[in-house]
Scaffold this active site. Sequence first.
Site, PDB file in Angstrom:
ATOM      1  N   GLU A 197       0.811  -1.229   0.000  1.00 27.33           N
ATOM      2  CA  GLU A 197       0.000   0.000   0.000  1.00 27.33           C
ATOM      3  C   GLU A 197       0.841   1.274   0.000  1.00 27.33           C
ATOM      4  OE1 GLU A 197      -2.944  -0.554   3.099  1.00 27.33           O
ATOM      5  OE2 GLU A 197      -3.912  -2.180   1.987  1.00 27.33           O
ATOM      6  N   GLU A 315      -4.979  -8.335  -1.934  1.00 27.70           N
ATOM      7  CA  GLU A 315      -5.586  -8.284  -0.601  1.00 27.70           C
ATOM      8  C   GLU A 315      -6.973  -7.686  -0.730  1.00 27.70           C
ATOM      9  OE1 GLU A 315      -3.113  -6.663   2.640  1.00 27.70           O
ATOM     10  OE2 GLU A 315      -4.916  -5.608   3.327  1.00 27.70           O
TER      11      GLU A 315
END
Length: 542
Positions: A197, A315
């Site tokens: 991220e 994810e």
Amino acid sequence: MGSQHLVLCFLLACFPSILAQEIAGANLGVNGGHVLAETDENYVCATIDWWPHNKCNYDECPWGYSSIMNLNLSHPLLAKAVQAFTHLRVRLGGSLEDQVVYDVPSLKIPCHPFWKQHDGLFGFSRGCLHIGRWDALNDFFSKTGAVITFGINALYGRKKSKNGVWVGPWDSSNAYDFIKYTVSKGYHIDSWEFGNELSGSGVGASVEATQYGKDLIKLNGIINDLYKKSPSKPLLLAPGGFFSEKWFTELLKVTGPGVLNGLTQHIYNLGAGNDPNLKKKIMDPHYLSKISETFSALNKIIHEHGPWAHAWVGEAGGAYNSGGHLVSDAFIDSFWYLDQLGLAATYNTKVYCRQTLIGGNYGLLDKTTFVPNPDYYSALLWNRLMGKKVLSVDKATSPYLRSYAHCTKGRAGITLLLINLSKKTSFIVKLQNTMNKDLHISDDIIFKEASFTRGLKRTVSWVGSKASSNGQLHREEYHLSPKEGRLQSQTMVLNGKPLQISEHGDIPSLEPALVHVYSPLYISPSSISFIVFPNFDAPACK
């Protein structure tokens, strides 16, 4: 009692309520002659995260001892839950990934776990993966047949600037020695992923795409060097973050061909775990479809700028910040989960990693007891039934009936996934092969409520019948519903029978009802069904 008889009893017990429901027809066309998209053989994936037990959200701490650092690898249910998939893909990573150092001889700092640190990334200090723990993890993965993706710390050596962007080149020294050790021990890693991220504006931290691309080229060189004597080379994945068209495009341009194998995006399209509208979003077909725009946009930039790479969902937990208790770990979540598995596959997504295998409120397994939550069984059925070839479905029905079709895994025919989001309407489904226009369900089904009693009598008359000796006259039905009709139940019911761990701690067998192929196909309100058609004419599946 056999599964067919359980379904029969279930239908008869529910007969008064069934008659009170709205009945609608649904015409579905599946093209057995054309592959729409294709997934990886091991499409279903689950994650194990780094979060320690004192990671908390909304005044609760739902992680327990479920992290990569301290998960009880000797718990018998854990091994059995993984082995049930034969080769479950497991992604090791998460928010603290970019604060992990690896306990190799060249490490010059003490190897300690994460602790609370006010000014640390996500409120935690740097943590260290002990090499003995890495050995134990790989022993577990080898024994259970797991296929491993490992997320490498992509912030090591960088400095944080005032605007939250981390600058400077990546220091590869610690990762190099860790990968070198992994190769020397013969541990099989299917893929290495770089960072978590950090794409776009990032979550907690970010890195510019140009620098990220240069560092990926360096990591690819390391992998090529360390695996040059190995029979196979792991894939390289990045960036493990939220989709940003500009950022992802720049990454592909900088890296070019021969570096990245997979673009991994994260998806939490349901919002926060404490959102009071969580349940409403899950049951809203229009809301569920919005994520299609992201899948389409990612496909477009891969086609235009990086056709050598494949789309992955690295994810996805539905609701972020650990998910929502009695939503993410309850039956209702399977409406979102299975719908997104189906939707992502139609956009050539190769792998879909569920956050998490265990930990948080969105674990497939309960973090304390290791007993499967409903989504575990949804994942297991998908893994066993839905092959990698995706078929198109033409629909003439309510938007509340979601439908996806794949070639059946490992055998002839197709499997249809039906998701009924409606709380009031039952559907009688008529299936057509649009390749040759041949109907696979008799034409005399009448979709009127007045005639439904007659249709139901026809239905229950074949539920307990045996398939023909050549196997050509039956289909397999797996009807999923919540215990006692409560959508927030944590017990899933298959063909009228609650799914529970056996007294010996075994995962229950998931047995279908065998149904005559010409009998009406009935889908109850607020339920999910996998329907296997072994005799469906599908040249595309051969």
